[in-house]
Design a protein around this motif. Structure first.
Motif, PDB file in Angstrom:
ATOM      1  N   PRO A  49      37.334  49.737  37.518  1.00 23.86           N
ATOM      2  CA  PRO A  49      37.422  48.549  36.664  1.00 23.86           C
ATOM      3  C   PRO A  49      36.034  48.197  36.116  1.00 23.86           C
ATOM      4  CG  PRO A  49      37.840  47.958  38.982  1.00 23.86           C
ATOM      5  CD  PRO A  49      37.534  49.433  38.942  1.00 23.86           C
ATOM      6  N   ALA A  50      35.913  48.279  34.808  1.00 29.18           N
ATOM      7  CA  ALA A  50      34.635  47.990  34.126  1.00 29.18           C
ATOM      8  C   ALA A  50      34.912  47.128  32.903  1.00 29.18           C
ATOM      9  CB  ALA A  50      33.948  49.293  33.723  1.00 29.18           C
ATOM     10  N   ALA A  51      35.892  46.226  33.041  1.00 28.22           N
ATOM     11  CA  ALA A  51      36.311  45.430  31.891  1.00 28.22           C
ATOM     12  C   ALA A  51      35.862  43.982  31.976  1.00 28.22           C
ATOM     13  CB  ALA A  51      37.837  45.506  31.738  1.00 28.22           C
ATOM     14  N   GLY A  52      34.922  43.697  32.899  1.00 27.13           N
ATOM     15  CA  GLY A  52      34.425  42.328  33.015  1.00 27.13           C
ATOM     16  C   GLY A  52      33.417  42.009  31.925  1.00 27.13           C
ATOM     17  N   ARG A  53      33.059  40.720  31.852  1.00 28.36           N
ATOM     18  CA  ARG A  53      32.129  40.247  30.814  1.00 28.36           C
ATOM     19  C   ARG A  53      30.741  39.936  31.382  1.00 28.36           C
ATOM     20  NH1 ARG A  53      34.042  41.513  25.842  1.00 28.36           N
ATOM     21  NH2 ARG A  53      36.306  41.499  25.994  1.00 28.36           N
ATOM     22  N   GLY A  54      30.611  39.956  32.703  1.00 22.69           N
ATOM     23  CA  GLY A  54      29.304  39.677  33.303  1.00 22.69           C
ATOM     24  C   GLY A  54      28.824  38.258  33.069  1.00 22.69           C
ATOM     25  N   THR A  55      29.724  37.297  33.188  1.00 24.70           N
ATOM     26  CA  THR A  55      29.397  35.900  32.889  1.00 24.70           C
ATOM     27  C   THR A  55      28.275  35.372  33.775  1.00 24.70           C
ATOM     28  OG1 THR A  55      31.773  35.707  32.580  1.00 24.70           O
ATOM     29  CG2 THR A  55      30.515  33.670  32.431  1.00 24.70           C
ATOM     30  N   ARG A  56      28.331  35.683  35.078  1.00 29.42           N
ATOM     31  CA  ARG A  56      27.317  35.142  35.992  1.00 29.42           C
ATOM     32  C   ARG A  56      25.946  35.756  35.752  1.00 29.42           C
ATOM     33  NH1 ARG A  56      30.873  35.914  41.297  1.00 29.42           N
ATOM     34  NH2 ARG A  56      31.746  37.511  39.900  1.00 29.42           N
ATOM     35  N   LYS A  66      27.471  43.532  31.959  1.00 28.62           N
ATOM     36  CA  LYS A  66      26.432  44.102  32.833  1.00 28.62           C
ATOM     37  C   LYS A  66      26.581  45.608  33.047  1.00 28.62           C
ATOM     38  CE  LYS A  66      29.058  42.535  36.857  1.00 28.62           C
ATOM     39  NZ  LYS A  66      29.167  41.489  37.895  1.00 28.62           N
ATOM     40  N   GLY A  90      42.166  43.688  31.212  1.00 29.83           N
ATOM     41  CA  GLY A  90      42.809  42.397  31.027  1.00 29.83           C
ATOM     42  C   GLY A  90      41.860  41.252  31.305  1.00 29.83           C
ATOM     43  N   ALA A  91      42.424  40.049  31.382  1.00 22.93           N
ATOM     44  CA  ALA A  91      41.617  38.834  31.534  1.00 22.93           C
ATOM     45  C   ALA A  91      41.037  38.701  32.931  1.00 22.93           C
ATOM     46  CB  ALA A  91      42.467  37.611  31.198  1.00 22.93           C
ATOM     47  N   THR A  92      41.706  39.270  33.926  1.00 25.41           N
ATOM     48  CA  THR A  92      41.195  39.236  35.297  1.00 25.41           C
ATOM     49  C   THR A  92      40.987  40.663  35.783  1.00 25.41           C
ATOM     50  OG1 THR A  92      43.404  39.349  36.257  1.00 25.41           O
ATOM     51  CG2 THR A  92      42.506  37.134  35.826  1.00 25.41           C
ATOM     52  N   SER A 124      43.067  44.142  34.988  1.00 28.37           N
ATOM     53  CA  SER A 124      42.414  45.399  34.597  1.00 28.37           C
ATOM     54  C   SER A 124      42.838  46.539  35.515  1.00 28.37           C
ATOM     55  CB  SER A 124      40.888  45.240  34.627  1.00 28.37           C
ATOM     56  OG  SER A 124      40.475  44.300  33.671  1.00 28.37           O
ATOM     57  N   ALA A 180      32.800  49.031  38.852  1.00 30.19           N
ATOM     58  CA  ALA A 180      31.716  49.602  38.040  1.00 30.19           C
ATOM     59  C   ALA A 180      30.370  48.994  38.412  1.00 30.19           C
ATOM     60  CB  ALA A 180      32.001  49.351  36.558  1.00 30.19           C
ATOM     61  N   ALA A 181      30.390  47.749  38.867  1.00 33.70           N
ATOM     62  CA  ALA A 181      29.155  47.006  39.147  1.00 33.70           C
ATOM     63  C   ALA A 181      28.538  47.349  40.502  1.00 33.70           C
ATOM     64  CB  ALA A 181      29.444  45.503  39.052  1.00 33.70           C
ATOM     65  N   LYS A 210      27.115  44.714  44.966  1.00 39.36           N
ATOM     66  CA  LYS A 210      27.692  44.463  43.643  1.00 39.36           C
ATOM     67  C   LYS A 210      26.671  43.674  42.835  1.00 39.36           C
ATOM     68  CE  LYS A 210      31.374  41.745  42.983  1.00 39.36           C
ATOM     69  NZ  LYS A 210      30.972  40.681  42.030  1.00 39.36           N
TER      70      LYS A 210
HETATM   71  N1  CTP Z   1      36.359  43.547  36.005  1.00 39.75           N
HETATM   72  C1  CTP Z   1      37.353  44.083  35.186  1.00 39.75           C
HETATM   73  N2  CTP Z   1      38.141  43.243  34.431  1.00 39.75           N
HETATM   74  C2  CTP Z   1      37.954  41.913  34.481  1.00 39.75           C
HETATM   75  C3  CTP Z   1      36.969  41.357  35.317  1.00 39.75           C
HETATM   76  C4  CTP Z   1      36.178  42.198  36.087  1.00 39.75           C
HETATM   77  O1  CTP Z   1      37.524  45.297  35.146  1.00 39.75           O
HETATM   78  N3  CTP Z   1      38.722  41.131  33.701  1.00 39.75           N
HETATM   79  C5  CTP Z   1      35.475  44.460  36.751  1.00 39.75           C
HETATM   80  C6  CTP Z   1      33.994  44.260  36.413  1.00 39.75           C
HETATM   81  O2  CTP Z   1      33.648  44.981  35.228  1.00 39.75           O
HETATM   82  C7  CTP Z   1      33.299  44.748  37.662  1.00 39.75           C
HETATM   83  C8  CTP Z   1      34.322  44.480  38.772  1.00 39.75           C
HETATM   84  O3  CTP Z   1      35.562  44.210  38.130  1.00 39.75           O
HETATM   85  O4  CTP Z   1      33.006  46.132  37.630  1.00 39.75           O
HETATM   86  C9  CTP Z   1      33.885  43.316  39.657  1.00 39.75           C
HETATM   87  O5  CTP Z   1      33.891  42.123  38.900  1.00 39.75           O
HETATM   88  P1  CTP Z   1      32.673  41.121  38.715  1.00 39.75           P
HETATM   89  O6  CTP Z   1      31.518  41.533  39.548  1.00 39.75           O
HETATM   90  O7  CTP Z   1      33.204  39.739  38.866  1.00 39.75           O
HETATM   91  O8  CTP Z   1      32.226  41.389  37.195  1.00 39.75           O
HETATM   92  P2  CTP Z   1      32.405  40.455  35.934  1.00 39.75           P
HETATM   93  O9  CTP Z   1      33.773  39.847  35.951  1.00 39.75           O
HETATM   94  O10 CTP Z   1      32.009  41.241  34.747  1.00 39.75           O
HETATM   95  O11 CTP Z   1      31.304  39.328  36.203  1.00 39.75           O
HETATM   96  P3  CTP Z   1      31.494  37.746  36.126  1.00 39.75           P
HETATM   97  O12 CTP Z   1      32.577  37.399  37.128  1.00 39.75           O
HETATM   98  O13 CTP Z   1      30.159  37.182  36.473  1.00 39.75           O
HETATM   99  O14 CTP Z   1      31.911  37.438  34.706  1.00 39.75           O
END
Ligand code: CTP
Ligand code: MG
Length: 238
Positions: free
Chosen positions: A8-15, A22, A81-83, A87, A107-108, A211
């Motif tokens: 899963p590499a679909a996050g936005r890296g908000t934090r 990221k 997806g959104a979470t 994803s 992915a992180a 992570k």
């Molecule tokens: N991830 C994902 N789809 C999402 C949210 C997270 O595939 N909708 C993935 C991230 O890319 C990451 C892993 O799940 O490899 C762990 O999530 P996290 O560390 O929370 O990454 P982010 O959601 O990108 O960061 P943040 O919560 O700060 O926005």
């Protein structure tokens, strides 16, 4: 046993708060996502890699990561997806029919080692569900009213979950379906399997398998990737 890694590499890296997600940022010159994928590319246990990326980043991921770093095992690039859970569900639906075990890894977490992957796979092949984790060493406090009135929580038997986590494909599919039916969202995949009443076996992870979540984590990871901390922490960086 035919095994796929789902990343899963679909996050936005908000934090982390950078302009780009990221997983696309460099560590010692190499994108975090390329570092993570390379570990699975070089693992003899893994046949296929399913990569889940933010919608709209499919072409970038193919060109700047997969082709650029010769990641031949990546068979599918799927929009997420959104979470994280959504994803992972999107990724699972792209897993080939003949895959009997799915290993999920964030992915992180680019410092995952072949040893941890081996332990998780070995255990999941026998038990059907395994989760990398490390025993908690800090004293735990819980405060329900902000920061006041903290009480100490017994840490006996408490572990911090990491990825990889691996599951028999049928168990993972059932867990995702049950969570969707119940409207349940978990912070990891093992929690969905636990809800089925299916036992998840904890496997020794590694303290270096961090992570990258905050900008401090990214700075620490950059030092690790450059090898400064290698001698003291025995982290694998390549
Ligand atoms: N991830 C994902 N789809 C999402 C949210 C997270 O595939 N909708 C993935 C991230 O890319 C990451 C892993 O799940 O490899 C762990 O999530 P996290 O560390 O929370 O990454 P982010 O959601 O990108 O960061 P943040 O919560 O700060 O926005
Ligand atoms: Mg997140």
């Amino acid at each position: 046993m035919r095994i796929a890694a789902l990343i899963p590499a679909a996050g936005r890296g908000t934090r982390l708060g950078h302009g780009r997600p990221k997983q696309f940022l460099p560590l010692a010159g190499t994108p975090i996502l390329a570092k993570t994928l390379s570990v699975f590319e070089s693992s003899p246990l893994i046949r296929d890699i399913i990569l889940v990326v933010p919608p709209g980043e499919e072409s970038y991921s193919r060109e700047a990561i997969i082709e650029r770093y010769n990641l031949f095992k990546v068979k599918r690039i799927v929009p997420g997806g959104a979470t994280r859970q959504a994803s992972v569900a999107a990724g699972v639906s792209a897993v080939a029919e003949d895959i009997s075990l799915v290993l999920i890894h964030d992915a992180a977490r680019p410092f995952v080692s072949h040893e941890v992957i081996q332990r998780v796979v070995d255990t999941a092949m026998v038990s059907g569900a395994a989760c990398a984790a490390i025993p908690v060493v800090d004293t735990l406090k819980r405060s329900t009213g902000g920061r006041e009135g903290a009480i100490t929580v017994d840490r006996e038997g408490v572990w911090a979950a990491q990825t990889p986590q691996a599951f028999r494909t049928s168990v993972l599919v059932a867990a995702l379906e049950r969570a969707a039916a119940d409207g349940y969202t978990g912070t990891d995949d093992a929690s969905l399997v636990e809800r089925l009443g299916y036992p998840v076996v904890l496997v020794e992870g590694h303290p270096c398998n961090v992570k990258i979540t905050t900008s401090e984590d990214l700075e620490y990871a950059e030092r690790l990737a450059q090898g400064f901390a290698r001698a003291s922490s025995r982290c694998e960086t390549d």
